[in-house]
Scaffold this motif. Structure first.
Motif, PDB file in Angstrom:
ATOM      1  N   ASP A 106       0.837  -1.195   0.000  1.00 13.16           N
ATOM      2  CA  ASP A 106       0.000   0.000   0.000  1.00 13.16           C
ATOM      3  C   ASP A 106       0.883   1.260   0.000  1.00 13.16           C
ATOM      4  O   ASP A 106       2.116   1.160  -0.023  1.00 13.16           O
ATOM      5  N   GLN A 139     -10.023 -10.065   0.624  1.00 16.25           N
ATOM      6  CA  GLN A 139     -10.659  -8.816   1.055  1.00 16.25           C
ATOM      7  C   GLN A 139      -9.674  -7.669   1.233  1.00 16.25           C
ATOM      8  O   GLN A 139      -9.927  -6.755   2.018  1.00 16.25           O
ATOM      9  N   LYS A 149      -8.564  -4.392   0.135  1.00 15.70           N
ATOM     10  CA  LYS A 149      -9.268  -3.407  -0.686  1.00 15.70           C
ATOM     11  C   LYS A 149      -8.434  -2.184  -1.060  1.00 15.70           C
ATOM     12  O   LYS A 149      -8.763  -1.483  -1.984  1.00 15.70           O
ATOM     13  N   GLY A 204      -7.687  -9.694  -3.733  1.00 15.83           N
ATOM     14  CA  GLY A 204      -9.117  -9.382  -3.645  1.00 15.83           C
ATOM     15  C   GLY A 204      -9.905 -10.491  -2.979  1.00 15.83           C
ATOM     16  O   GLY A 204     -10.859 -10.227  -2.244  1.00 15.83           O
TER      17      GLY A 204
END
Length: 93
Positions: free
Chosen positions: A21, A58, A60, A55
């Protein structure tokens, strides 16, 4: 007679893609092992599968893909990606 002791003897390639991220936290690791005679996957194919599998779990957040040697994830402790340099680094804590 020759015996093959493990699948490691059959590997022709091993590729790892990490998804991280914006803060550098690794959210998913996807490793593809190609064994003798099989067609190796492209980096784009590996990224697509990594994003798909993330995905399923989960995950996101918008994730950035980075292809790294598996050994870079074995730094003797928790690791993350430095978002500026896009290198795997040990987490200092």
């Amino acid at each position: 007679m020759t015996l093959i002791s493990s699948t490691r003897d059959l590997r022709s390639s091993e590729k790892t893609c990490v998804l991280f991220d914006a803060d550098g936290r690794i959210r998913h690791v996807h490793t593809v092992v190609t064994v003798g005679g099989a067609k190796p996957q492209t980096e784009a194919e590996i990224e697509r599968k990594a994003q798909h599998h993330a995905g399923l779990f989960q995950v996101k957040a918008p994730l950035i893909a980075l292809h790294v040697p598996q050994a870079e994830l074995q730094l003797g402790g928790p690791v993350m990606v430095d978002p500026k340099t896009r290198r795997v680094v040990r987490v200092r804590g």
